[in-house]
Design an enzyme around this catalytic site. Structure first.
Site, PDB file in Angstrom:
ATOM      1  N   GLY A   1     -21.224  29.811   2.211  1.00  0.00           N
ATOM      2  CA  GLY A   1     -21.352  28.543   1.495  1.00  0.00           C
ATOM      3  C   GLY A   1     -22.422  27.731   2.218  1.00  0.00           C
ATOM      4  O   GLY A   1     -23.281  28.287   2.923  1.00  0.00           O
ATOM      5  N   LEU A   2     -22.343  26.423   2.088  1.00  0.00           N
ATOM      6  CA  LEU A   2     -23.401  25.622   2.726  1.00  0.00           C
ATOM      7  C   LEU A   2     -23.397  25.773   4.237  1.00  0.00           C
ATOM      8  O   LEU A   2     -24.459  25.858   4.863  1.00  0.00           O
ATOM      9  CB  LEU A   2     -23.251  24.159   2.326  1.00  0.00           C
ATOM     10  CG  LEU A   2     -23.832  23.878   0.944  1.00  0.00           C
ATOM     11  CD1 LEU A   2     -23.544  22.456   0.513  1.00  0.00           C
ATOM     12  CD2 LEU A   2     -25.328  24.144   0.909  1.00  0.00           C
TER      13      LEU A   2
ATOM     14  N   GLY B   1     -22.021  28.387   6.215  1.00  0.00           N
ATOM     15  CA  GLY B   1     -22.382  29.744   6.632  1.00  0.00           C
ATOM     16  C   GLY B   1     -23.779  30.134   6.170  1.00  0.00           C
ATOM     17  O   GLY B   1     -24.520  30.808   6.903  1.00  0.00           O
TER      18      GLY B   1
ATOM     19  N   HIS C   1      -8.000  13.366  -3.551  1.00  0.00           N
ATOM     20  CA  HIS C   1      -9.134  12.630  -4.130  1.00  0.00           C
ATOM     21  C   HIS C   1      -8.667  11.790  -5.319  1.00  0.00           C
ATOM     22  O   HIS C   1      -7.987  12.308  -6.210  1.00  0.00           O
ATOM     23  CB  HIS C   1     -10.188  13.644  -4.577  1.00  0.00           C
ATOM     24  CG  HIS C   1     -11.533  13.049  -4.807  1.00  0.00           C
ATOM     25  ND1 HIS C   1     -11.769  12.074  -5.744  1.00  0.00           N
ATOM     26  CD2 HIS C   1     -12.726  13.288  -4.216  1.00  0.00           C
ATOM     27  CE1 HIS C   1     -13.059  11.750  -5.714  1.00  0.00           C
ATOM     28  NE2 HIS C   1     -13.654  12.467  -4.798  1.00  0.00           N
TER      29      HIS C   1
ATOM     30  N   SER D   1     -16.565  13.211  -9.929  1.00  0.00           N
ATOM     31  CA  SER D   1     -17.171  12.815  -8.650  1.00  0.00           C
ATOM     32  C   SER D   1     -16.927  11.354  -8.273  1.00  0.00           C
ATOM     33  O   SER D   1     -16.920  10.461  -9.123  1.00  0.00           O
ATOM     34  CB  SER D   1     -18.675  13.046  -8.731  1.00  0.00           C
ATOM     35  OG  SER D   1     -19.313  12.403  -7.667  1.00  0.00           O
TER      36      SER D   1
ATOM     37  N   ARG E   1     -11.165   7.257   0.025  1.00  0.00           N
ATOM     38  CA  ARG E   1     -10.343   8.011  -0.923  1.00  0.00           C
ATOM     39  C   ARG E   1      -8.848   7.888  -0.674  1.00  0.00           C
ATOM     40  O   ARG E   1      -8.062   7.814  -1.615  1.00  0.00           O
ATOM     41  CB  ARG E   1     -10.739   9.487  -0.855  1.00  0.00           C
ATOM     42  CG  ARG E   1     -12.132   9.695  -1.368  1.00  0.00           C
ATOM     43  CD  ARG E   1     -12.616  11.096  -1.151  1.00  0.00           C
ATOM     44  NE  ARG E   1     -13.969  11.196  -1.679  1.00  0.00           N
ATOM     45  CZ  ARG E   1     -14.730  12.277  -1.591  1.00  0.00           C
ATOM     46  NH1 ARG E   1     -14.282  13.351  -0.989  1.00  0.00           N
ATOM     47  NH2 ARG E   1     -15.933  12.280  -2.111  1.00  0.00           N
TER      48      ARG E   1
ATOM     49  N   HIS F   1      -8.041  17.913  -2.610  1.00  0.00           N
ATOM     50  CA  HIS F   1      -9.483  18.109  -2.727  1.00  0.00           C
ATOM     51  C   HIS F   1     -10.135  18.729  -1.493  1.00  0.00           C
ATOM     52  O   HIS F   1     -11.049  19.548  -1.599  1.00  0.00           O
ATOM     53  CB  HIS F   1     -10.109  16.735  -2.991  1.00  0.00           C
ATOM     54  CG  HIS F   1     -11.588  16.751  -3.078  1.00  0.00           C
ATOM     55  ND1 HIS F   1     -12.268  17.419  -4.074  1.00  0.00           N
ATOM     56  CD2 HIS F   1     -12.549  16.200  -2.292  1.00  0.00           C
ATOM     57  CE1 HIS F   1     -13.564  17.262  -3.896  1.00  0.00           C
ATOM     58  NE2 HIS F   1     -13.763  16.538  -2.815  1.00  0.00           N
TER      59      HIS F   1
ATOM     60  N   GLU G   1     -16.178  23.324   6.540  1.00  0.00           N
ATOM     61  CA  GLU G   1     -14.831  22.836   6.245  1.00  0.00           C
ATOM     62  C   GLU G   1     -13.760  23.640   6.985  1.00  0.00           C
ATOM     63  O   GLU G   1     -12.629  23.174   7.148  1.00  0.00           O
ATOM     64  CB  GLU G   1     -14.580  22.855   4.726  1.00  0.00           C
ATOM     65  CG  GLU G   1     -13.358  22.047   4.330  1.00  0.00           C
ATOM     66  CD  GLU G   1     -13.129  21.944   2.835  1.00  0.00           C
ATOM     67  OE1 GLU G   1     -14.088  22.105   2.063  1.00  0.00           O
ATOM     68  OE2 GLU G   1     -11.971  21.696   2.442  1.00  0.00           O
TER      69      GLU G   1
ATOM     70  N   LEU H   1     -20.788  17.861   2.865  1.00  0.00           N
ATOM     71  CA  LEU H   1     -22.051  18.596   2.760  1.00  0.00           C
ATOM     72  C   LEU H   1     -22.898  18.299   3.996  1.00  0.00           C
ATOM     73  O   LEU H   1     -23.536  19.183   4.572  1.00  0.00           O
ATOM     74  CB  LEU H   1     -22.800  18.195   1.491  1.00  0.00           C
ATOM     75  CG  LEU H   1     -22.035  18.407   0.173  1.00  0.00           C
ATOM     76  CD1 LEU H   1     -22.920  18.049  -1.021  1.00  0.00           C
ATOM     77  CD2 LEU H   1     -21.555  19.841   0.029  1.00  0.00           C
TER      78      LEU H   1
HETATM   79  C1  LIG Z   1     -15.214  19.798  -6.830  1.00  0.00           C
HETATM   80  C2  LIG Z   1     -15.708  19.425  -5.467  1.00  0.00           C
HETATM   81  C3  LIG Z   1     -16.774  18.562  -5.328  1.00  0.00           C
HETATM   82  C4  LIG Z   1     -17.246  18.212  -4.075  1.00  0.00           C
HETATM   83  N1  LIG Z   1     -18.296  17.338  -3.976  1.00  0.00           N
HETATM   84  C5  LIG Z   1     -18.754  17.007  -2.751  1.00  0.00           C
HETATM   85  C6  LIG Z   1     -19.853  16.111  -2.613  1.00  0.00           C
HETATM   86  O1  LIG Z   1     -20.407  15.624  -3.575  1.00  0.00           O
HETATM   87  N2  LIG Z   1     -20.270  15.812  -1.354  1.00  0.00           N
HETATM   88  C7  LIG Z   1     -19.690  16.336  -0.241  1.00  0.00           C
HETATM   89  O2  LIG Z   1     -20.132  16.032   0.872  1.00  0.00           O
HETATM   90  N3  LIG Z   1     -18.661  17.209  -0.359  1.00  0.00           N
HETATM   91  C8  LIG Z   1     -18.182  17.558  -1.568  1.00  0.00           C
HETATM   92  N4  LIG Z   1     -17.133  18.421  -1.663  1.00  0.00           N
HETATM   93  C9  LIG Z   1     -16.658  19.130  -0.469  1.00  0.00           C
HETATM   94  C10 LIG Z   1     -17.631  20.263  -0.138  1.00  0.00           C
HETATM   95  O3  LIG Z   1     -18.082  20.859  -1.323  1.00  0.00           O
HETATM   96  C11 LIG Z   1     -17.024  21.337   0.747  1.00  0.00           C
HETATM   97  O4  LIG Z   1     -16.351  20.769   1.817  1.00  0.00           O
HETATM   98  C12 LIG Z   1     -18.110  22.247   1.288  1.00  0.00           C
HETATM   99  O5  LIG Z   1     -18.934  22.717   0.262  1.00  0.00           O
HETATM  100  C13 LIG Z   1     -17.517  23.406   2.066  1.00  0.00           C
HETATM  101  O6  LIG Z   1     -18.570  24.242   2.468  1.00  0.00           O
HETATM  102  P1  LIG Z   1     -18.298  25.470   3.401  1.00  0.00           P
HETATM  103  O7  LIG Z   1     -19.594  26.175   3.564  1.00  0.00           O
HETATM  104  O8  LIG Z   1     -17.582  25.032   4.613  1.00  0.00           O
HETATM  105  O9  LIG Z   1     -17.279  26.395   2.581  1.00  0.00           O
HETATM  106  P2  LIG Z   1     -17.384  27.083   1.123  1.00  0.00           P
HETATM  107  O10 LIG Z   1     -18.483  26.581   0.312  1.00  0.00           O
HETATM  108  O11 LIG Z   1     -16.003  27.022   0.573  1.00  0.00           O
HETATM  109  O12 LIG Z   1     -17.730  28.577   1.473  1.00  0.00           O
HETATM  110  C14 LIG Z   1     -16.779  29.452   2.016  1.00  0.00           C
HETATM  111  C15 LIG Z   1     -17.407  30.802   2.177  1.00  0.00           C
HETATM  112  O13 LIG Z   1     -16.540  31.625   2.930  1.00  0.00           O
HETATM  113  C16 LIG Z   1     -16.372  32.871   2.289  1.00  0.00           C
HETATM  114  N5  LIG Z   1     -15.069  33.383   2.705  1.00  0.00           N
HETATM  115  C17 LIG Z   1     -13.890  32.716   2.774  1.00  0.00           C
HETATM  116  N6  LIG Z   1     -12.944  33.516   3.284  1.00  0.00           N
HETATM  117  C18 LIG Z   1     -13.538  34.694   3.549  1.00  0.00           C
HETATM  118  C19 LIG Z   1     -13.080  35.919   4.084  1.00  0.00           C
HETATM  119  N7  LIG Z   1     -11.820  36.086   4.489  1.00  0.00           N
HETATM  120  N8  LIG Z   1     -13.966  36.930   4.182  1.00  0.00           N
HETATM  121  C20 LIG Z   1     -15.252  36.791   3.802  1.00  0.00           C
HETATM  122  N9  LIG Z   1     -15.739  35.646   3.306  1.00  0.00           N
HETATM  123  C21 LIG Z   1     -14.883  34.619   3.181  1.00  0.00           C
HETATM  124  C22 LIG Z   1     -16.536  32.576   0.826  1.00  0.00           C
HETATM  125  O14 LIG Z   1     -16.882  33.752   0.153  1.00  0.00           O
HETATM  126  C23 LIG Z   1     -17.667  31.540   0.879  1.00  0.00           C
HETATM  127  O15 LIG Z   1     -18.894  32.200   0.986  1.00  0.00           O
HETATM  128  C24 LIG Z   1     -16.640  18.752  -2.931  1.00  0.00           C
HETATM  129  C25 LIG Z   1     -15.562  19.618  -3.059  1.00  0.00           C
HETATM  130  C26 LIG Z   1     -15.081  19.932  -4.310  1.00  0.00           C
HETATM  131  C27 LIG Z   1     -13.863  20.803  -4.412  1.00  0.00           C
END
Ligand SMILES: Cc1cc2nc3c(=O)[nH]c(=O)nc-3n(C[C@H](O)[C@H](O)[C@H](O)COP(=O)(O)OP(=O)(O)OC[C@H]3O[C@@H](n4cnc5c(N)ncnc54)[C@H](O)[C@@H]3O)c2cc1C
Length: 666
Positions: free
Chosen positions: A42-43, A45, A266, A284, A337, A429, A453, A469
């Site tokens: 995700g963002l 990783g 949220h 949002s 929130r 959320h 996260e 983000l």
């Molecule tokens: C609807 C919504 C809207 C949002 N809007 C905002 C916003 O406007 N601004 C803001 O700052 N935040 C926002 N957030 C929060 C934000 O989107 C998240 O906190 C953030 O994107 C998490 O990023 P991440 O890279 O940590 O995890 P994620 O994007 O969840 O990525 C997780 C990654 O881990 C991988 N993974 C997980 N478990 C395993 C496993 N066991 N083996 C292999 N791969 C695995 C998945 O495949 C994925 O690639 C929002 C959240 C939601 C739900």
């Protein structure tokens, strides 16, 4: 084991610079001798994998989706914070730091939060250089809007698709390295265990979700970027696949789990419509820039609306209760929130809810449409007293800003939010809790890092909007690439780590045994059955409001569901191929353990702070009542074979740069 957060010496604004000036570096020629596993793209990783590969490390990246592009991050809507002060409205690094510590109800580590605020500005520059199409003002400069808990406009955005655009940026940076062979991408792979050799994380066991094959992968360090665990509630705004497995597996191998009970509910989500639902939708927070939140002031009006006898547009202005503006005049609809969610629940509990179940409040854009319409009419020299013209022009402005969100709402609810107020209600959320990490983003297992996260990190007991983000990208682009180098420097001559080591064999055996036990269980109920049951307990007893009695019950009930799960779960098909039911069951098994620890954490924290609201601890006005004398610490739990036996370790928090006061947004 004593917790050492490894906060560098020096004043708060010098710590990060001092740290970078004195850490070990790995020379560019040696980086190619070092392998790093990144679980999650995700963002957090994705940005880490791209940056580490760009630096020269050999990266092995994993995600369970068919492409990094589908990580849950893609769903992020509203924006990303940065202390650029483009609006000249008084913003600064210190203010972003201060707002974040205060927003988190003084339960975050100051040094990390300050570093986050410092690097926030670099993120925007980096993303603009990648071509992320942030919204711009008429003159071409980047635009900003406001999010909750702040008095400035510091949120950068790309309409309602900020996460999507940022992820495309990170993904293109990754792709460059995939093309160069510096990132070996393993799509559709799920990490199911961590391998520790001589006390250090040296690899993972993963299952190929398509072939079912169990694989061993080695590296000199492992980075977990697996996102949040909000789906422990079954219903949440998270992507359906988001889960706790990677974080939980490292917890079981020795990584402490911090503040599991800090969850963000949220305030602006589309209300639950029935038992059939598997997913909730966020509207949002950016909508709170222009939308006004209200309920009918009279209970009888709310009742008439619920019965379909009255429409919201028929309620006179004087009979509306804009409860956030009333209770929090300084921040109004833009309170954080946790506060907005609780205020909405309080009004609904008092009988003012407006949907059939009485669990919804209005988010109304009529005033914004009117205001923008008049503004546009003046600019265009049109008649500002002509209401049709004003509404048309105002609607265009609102559509420009939030069009895709309005469209999404209309598709789901089948009502036009331009002409009738949206209905919203709080929903799960985001999870502020996660694996405990020190200043280096390293867990309590040497060589195992956690970012985004999935770690407990920077948001204390409540995350401010648009800060997730920021944190994910700060960790991935700007923090981990330094801290991991410091860790890896002694390993440059080590050579490739063999996957034939007994530790790999033992971990693989564990995974295979768990899968075989589940496959051969012969029960009669699908994994979802148990997940739903767990989610209901979590929402009812560990949700927006918690109390001692409910939390004690929740722990016992979750332990019982877990027992039932192992007796009664049925997984059709085979383990040697694509089997989404098996993947789901493995995730639910971990949720069932996490859920119990979550309740245990909520029970031990005899105070209310941020998203953790214990009914026993509130002010006469119903606000969260913190207990700084006894609870100004991070609760880091050590696994001891069962969630109920987890041992608590405390990281005492020091507040030397912000004053520890009860939060006020009045
Ligand atoms: C609807 C919504 C809207 C949002 N809007 C905002 C916003 O406007 N601004 C803001 O700052 N935040 C926002 N957030 C929060 C934000 O989107 C998240 O906190 C953030 O994107 C998490 O990023 P991440 O890279 O940590 O995890 P994620 O994007 O969840 O990525 C997780 C990654 O881990 C991988 N993974 C997980 N478990 C395993 C496993 N066991 N083996 C292999 N791969 C695995 C998945 O495949 C994925 O690639 C929002 C959240 C939601 C739900």
């Amino acid at each position: 084991m004593a917790l050492d957060s490894k906060i560098p010496e020096g004043s708060i604004s010098d710590k990060w610079t001092n740290y970078k000036n004195h850490i070990n570096l790995v020379n560019p020629a040696n980086k190619r001798n070092l392998d790093v596993i990144v679980v999650g793209t995700g963002l957090a990783g994705g940005s880490a994998a791209a940056t580490l590969a760009e630096l020269g490390y050999n990266v092995k990246a994993f995600c369970f989706q068919d492409s990094p592009r589908r990580a849950h991050s893609i769903a992020a809507q509203g924006g990303i914070n940065a202390a650029k002060n483009y609006q000249g409205d008084g913003d600064s690094t210190f203010r972003l730091f201060y707002d974040t510590v205060k927003g988190g109800d003084y339960r975050a580590r100051e040094a990390n939060v300050h570093r986050l605020a410092e690097v926030s500005t670099n993120i925007i520059d980096q993303c603009v250089a990648q071509g992320v199409p942030f919204a711009r003002e008429y003159g071409g400069l980047l635009d900003n809007r406001s999010f909750g808990g702040t008095l400035v406009s510091r949120t950068f955005y790309a309409k309602g698709q900020t996460g999507q655009q940022l992820l495309l940026g990170a993904y293109s940076a990754m792709n460059r390295q995939i093309g160069r062979g510096k990132i070996k991408m393993h799509n559709r792979h799920e990490m199911l265990d961590l391998v520790i050799v001589d006390g250090k994380a040296r690899g993972i066991i993963a299952r190929d979700l398509v072939s079912g094959k169990i694989e061993r992968h080695s590296a000199h360090a492992v980075v977990i970027a697996s996102g949040g665990y909000g789906n422990v509630f079954f219903l949440s705004t998270n992507a359906m696949g988001s889960n706790v497995t990677a974080a939980w597996k490292i917890h079981k191998r020795g990584a402490f789990f911090a503040n599991p009970c800090y969850t963000q509910i949220h305030p602006t989500c589309i209300p639950v419509s029935g038992d059939h639902q598997a997913k909730l939708t966020l509207m949002s927070e950016s909508l709170r820039n222009d939308g006004r939140i209200w309920v009918p002031a009279k209970v009888e009006d709310a009742k008439a609306i619920r019965e379909g006898k009255l429409k919201p547009t028929q309620i006179a202005e004087a009979d509306r209760d804009y409860f956030l503006e009333r209770r929090y005049p300084a921040f109004g609809n833009l309170v954080p929130r946790d506060i907005a969610s609780r205020a909405a629940k309080e009004r609904c509990d008092a009988g003012h809810g407006v949907n059939k179940t009485g669990e919804a409040v209005y988010l109304d854009f009529a005033a914004a449409i009117q205001r923008y319409g008049v503004d546009q009419a003046r600019l265009k020299h049109l008649d500002e007293n002509d209401s049709a013209t004003v509404i048309k022009l105002g609607t265009e402005v609102v559509a420009n800003k939030y069009g895709n969100l309005f469209q999404m709402y209309e598709k789901i609810v089948d009502e036009d939010p331009y002409t009738t107020p949206m209905m919203i209600y709080p929903a799960v959320h985001y999870t502020m809790g996660g694996t405990w990490v020190d200043y280096n983003l390293q867990t309590t297992i040497p060589g195992c890092f956690s970012i985004g996260e999935s770690n407990f990190s920077d948001h204390g007991a409540n995350r401010l909007g648009a800060s997730a983000l920021m944190q994910g990208l700060a960790d991935g682009y700007f923090v981990l690439p330094y801290t991991i180098g410091d860790y890896l420097a002694p390993d440059i001559k080590m050579g490739t780590i063999s996957t034939d080591l007994p530790e790999f064999e033992e971990a693989e055996k564990n995974v295979v045994a768990q899968i075989e036990a589940l496959m051969n269980n012969g029960g009669s109920k699908p994994a979802d059955y148990f997940h739903k049951k767990l989610g209901k307990i979590m929402w009812d007893k560990v949700g927006m409001a918690r109390n001692e009695k409910g939390l004690l019950e929740a722990q016992a009930e979750i332990a019982q569901i877990r027992e039932d799960f192992y007796k009664e779960v049925k997984i059709p098909g085979t383990a040697n191929g694509f089997n989404p039911e098996l993947a789901k069951a493995l995730r639910v098994a971990d949720f069932l353990e996490l859920g119990e620890l979550f309740a245990k954490d909520a029970l031990h924290r005899n105070e209310s702070c941020g998203g953790h609201f214990r009914e026993e601890y509130q002010t006469p006005e119903g606000e969260a009542q913190r207990d700084d004398e006894n609870f100004a610490y991070v609760a880091a739990w050590e696994y001891k074979g069962n969630p109920s036996d987890a041992v608590l370790h405390k990281e005492e928090l020091k507040f030397e740069n912000v004053k520890l006061v009860q939060r006020s947004y009045k």
